[in-house]
Design an enzyme around this catalytic site. Structure first.
Site, PDB file in Angstrom:
ATOM      1  N   ARG A 105     -43.262 -36.485 -11.083  1.00 16.16           N
ATOM      2  CA  ARG A 105     -43.186 -35.177 -10.521  1.00 16.16           C
ATOM      3  C   ARG A 105     -42.714 -35.135  -9.104  1.00 16.16           C
ATOM      4  O   ARG A 105     -43.415 -35.600  -8.412  1.00 16.16           O
ATOM      5  CB  ARG A 105     -44.273 -34.354 -11.008  1.00 16.16           C
ATOM      6  N   HIS A 112     -47.806 -30.128  -8.163  1.00 14.03           N
ATOM      7  CA  HIS A 112     -48.412 -29.847  -9.634  1.00 14.03           C
ATOM      8  C   HIS A 112     -47.752 -28.257  -9.938  1.00 14.03           C
ATOM      9  O   HIS A 112     -46.990 -28.097 -10.933  1.00 14.03           O
ATOM     10  CB  HIS A 112     -49.771 -30.025  -9.810  1.00 14.03           C
ATOM     11  N   TYR A 135     -52.366 -36.187  -1.738  1.00  8.93           N
ATOM     12  CA  TYR A 135     -52.577 -37.186  -2.809  1.00  8.93           C
ATOM     13  C   TYR A 135     -51.783 -38.247  -2.909  1.00  8.93           C
ATOM     14  O   TYR A 135     -51.905 -38.894  -4.125  1.00  8.93           O
ATOM     15  CB  TYR A 135     -53.199 -36.626  -3.948  1.00  8.93           C
TER      16      TYR A 135
END
Lengths: 352, 371
Positions: free
Chosen positions: B267, B271, B280
């Site tokens: 991705r 998100h 992250y």
């Protein structure tokens, strides 16, 4: 000539007639066929069981394994799969063996079955009837004895039905299966052997219609499922004391027939709700609140709730018997609301 | 005496995924034949796959922009996952069904769904305004992995109905930790339902990496536990995701039962528009995957085959702009509807108590004005 059936047999007949009328009605759940996985090896055992209460007995033999399915032990699985089948146009009737097991399928009921019509803007229906078993008094301990009516009644998009007589059991189950929305159909394990008149031909009872099971003038008693019968016993005893009780079985908790309930309360001026569930956020509190909001000026005494305790259903037989509301507690509650009402009226009359 | 034979006539080794993900186009865009995964695509299919990927990227960008402009509450980007979801959906027939997660705008395009209609879900105007029965495309499911069970049940119903349609359920790597996909795969296997479970392993469940999600060698290995084949492919190679899906879909349609596909991808965006991925994951990791861009790789291949010229690029570009424009027109300042719609579609026939609630709300609106 009237034909007497048990609730168990009335439900079995309703399932059979629904399946005969509509090929899209299929049953699935744990042990509902009973040995279906072994029927090549033991043809005589294939239809032996029909679940712990025998409600689905004999249906496998008539309709075959494609329509009476023993599933893997997974409530989320067969409730979720039923939702998919319902989207595909079928009318699945999954059985959750005890309502206590419904926790594992709760997300599928709460966030999917109940909401899909809404989320799809009306373009999808979930015509699923989840049959499940409620109730204490079976020496089955706290994880097999709950009622949990209010958990489902709380959720918009679900309908909740709980019959107390064989006649209602058949008519309501046939109506639930024909309904376009998901219905939680609750069967009380202590009522399965209750007998009563049941016509042979298929018939339906509209969901959301209460039943006045005993007419009376002095007090309205609302009985929740099995408590209808306990309330009737109490009413007989109270009649000998000169107190006339009207006993109402709501039969359907969502939708709730508020008109029938309020009309009775407005006439009698007294309300007692009997519900074996825990007292908090229950049908007892819900119906009490209904009276407080819509019949306040008609009430002539305090509303009384006769319920289980706010503790798990005990496994200990004597303690379990204490847990479940009984006739003396209902009689006391009725006398108490009438006494208080009388005292209040006297106080007003004396200008105090 | 109990039967000690394995319950199914299956050798677990036959169900295992290959050691390396199936890849037909290498990172440089060169086509390699892979045993067992023949390509049955014509030039027009190659062009179509490319077209869908470019459209999906444009639709995705437009949706992100609409969110930034305050027109959408939230949006989950598919950037980097175009090959994975489009290759899967492209292997389906008209009669087949898709039960997607919330990230499947690319699959939606392949099913002919108007992306603007779907985006109402993310605006909250009306929930999802596409017709699932017209496109055989379910609701973008927000709870994690729950739609896998609807797919399994739908496939069970299709089988009972004598239909040979196939159902594809998309979910992500994180969803494989949930119970619902597990129960869905078990049910589909037990009932030999024509269901293909397509996992886009994009490496993260919001911020939690796959290594914290499972100790299975790969997600595809989990298939063995259900008695179904596990396929694993390069999710940034649209020819691999298509070829693997073709195999799984054909197998299901022929009555061979369900299977699990793991498309290994990444991705590239957050998100959803509600989180910040720089907190992250490392820039180096992002850079590494940027070089594996699925569209760039497929372009190299198409150019080498002489299938991509300026005229075709211009044609797709024009179509992409038209899609974006339509989305803006559909979503921009779309009205939030009549408050009375609160009571629509909760039940097929609203219970009597709704009349009272409706009247109460109307009275409040009359007294205090509409929102």
């Amino acid at each position: 000539m009237t034909r007497e059936l048990t609730i168990k047999d009335a439900l079995n007949e309703a399932l059979r007639q629904a399946m005969e009328a509509d090929d899209d009605v299929v049953l699935l759940g744990e042990d509902i066929a009973g040995g279906a996985g072994r029927d090549e090896a033991y043809p005589e055992a294939a239809d032996a069981w029909g679940g712990p209460f025998g409600v689905t007995q004999g249906l496998l033999g008539q309709f075959g394994r494609d329509r009476v399915m023993d599933t893997p032990i997974a409530e989320t699985g067969f409730v979720g799969a039923s939702i998919g089948m319902a989207i595909a146009g079928m009318r699945p009737v999954p059985e959750i063996m005890y309502v206590d097991f419904i926790g594992t399928s709760f997300d599928q009921l709460l966030n999917h079955a109940a909401k899909l019509r809404y989320l799809y803007g009306g373009k999808v229906s979930v015509p699923m009837t989840v049959r499940t078993v409620t109730g204490a008094g079976f020496r089955a301990a706290g994880e097999h004895s709950q009622t949990l009516y209010s958990l489902y009644t709380h959720i918009p998009g679900l309908k909740v039905v709980a019959p107390a007589t064989p006649y209602d059991a058949k008519g309501l189950l046939l109506a639930a299966i024909q309904d376009s929305d998901p219905v939680i159909f609750m069967e009380h394990k202590r009522l399965y052997m209750t007998t009563g008149h049941v016509p042979e031909e298929p018939y339906t009872i509209p969901l959301g219609t209460a039943s006045i099971v005993r007419a009376g003038d002095d007090v309205t008693i609302i009985g929740v499922q099995k408590m209808v019968h306990t309330a009737l016993e109490a009413a007989t005893e109270l009649e000998q004391q000169g107190i006339s009780c009207e006993v109402i079985d709501p039969r359907s908790y969502s939708p709730l027939d508020t008109d029938t309930i309020l009309t009775s309360i407005r006439r009698t001026g007294h309300l007692v709700v009997v519900d074996e569930s825990h007292p908090r956020c229950s049908l007892a509190t819900d119906i009490s609140a209904l009276a407080a909001e819509h019949a306040f000026h008609d009430l002539r005494g305090p509303v009384r709730m006769v319920t289980g305790t706010h503790s798990p259903v005990p496994f200990s037989p004597p303690l379990e018997d204490l847990y479940v509301p009984d006739v003396p507690r209902i009689v006391d509650a009725v006398r108490s609301t009438l006494d208080q009402g009388r005292k209040g009226a006297e106080a007003v009359a004396h200008g105090r | 005496m109990s039967d000690t034979k394995m319950p199914l006539d299956l050798d677990p080794a036959d169900l295992l995924p290959p050691a390396e993900p199936v890849q037909l186009l290498d990172d440089e865009g060169t086509l390699h034949e892979v045993d067992g995964y023949p390509l049955d695509l014509k030039d027009s299919d190659f062009r179509d796959l490319y077209r869908y990927m470019v459209l999906a990227r444009r639709v995705d960008k437009q949706a992100i922009n609409l969110q930034r402009q305050g027109q959408l509450g939230v949006y989950a980007s598919l950037l980097g996952q175009e090959a994975a979801q489009i290759g899967g959906a492209y292997a389906l027939d008209q009669q087949d069904w898709v039960f997607p997660s919330y990230r499947e705008m690319g699959a939606a395009l392949v099913r002919g769904v108007d992306p603007g209609k779907v985006l109402h879900l993310f605006r909250g105007t009306w929930l999802s305004d596409h017709d699932p029965h017209e496109h055989h495309f379910g609701l973008l499911s927000i709870p994690i992995g729950t739609q896998a069970l609807h797919a399994a049940g739908f496939a069970m119903a299709a089988k009972l109905d004598g239909s040979d349609l196939v159902v594809m359920s998309y979910f992500g790597d994180g969803a494989t930790s949930e119970g619902d996909p597990h129960e869905a795969m078990n049910f589909a296997a037990v009932y030999e339902a024509a269901c293909v479970f397509f996992v886009q392993n994009n490496q993260y469940a919001i911020s939690v990496p796959l290594s914290k999600q499972t100790k299975a060698p790969t997600i595809a290995h989990k298939a063995v536990g259900y008695g179904m084949p596990g396929y694993r492919c390069d999710g940034n190679d649209v020819l691999a995701t298509y070829a693997v899906s073709r195999k799984a879909v054909d197998r299901a349609r022929a009555g061979g039962g369900p299977s699990l596909i793991e498309a290994v991808t990444y991705r590239m965006e957050a998100h959803t528009t509600a989180d910040d991925p720089t907190r992250y994951r490392t820039p180096a990791e992002l850079e590494q995957w940027k070089r594996r861009d699925p569209i760039a790789r497929f372009e190299t291949f198409l150019e080498s085959e002489g299938l991509l010229d300026d005229a075709f690029r211009a044609e797709i570009d024009e179509e992409a702009q038209a899609y974006a424009k339509r989305m803006r027109e559909e979503i921009y300042d779309a009205p939030h509807g009549d408050p009375m719609e609160l009571f629509e579609h909760v039940y097929a026939d609203p219970p009597a108590s709704y009349a009272e609630q409706r009247a109460l709300l109307q009275r409040e609106l009359d007294e205090h004005g509409t929102s």
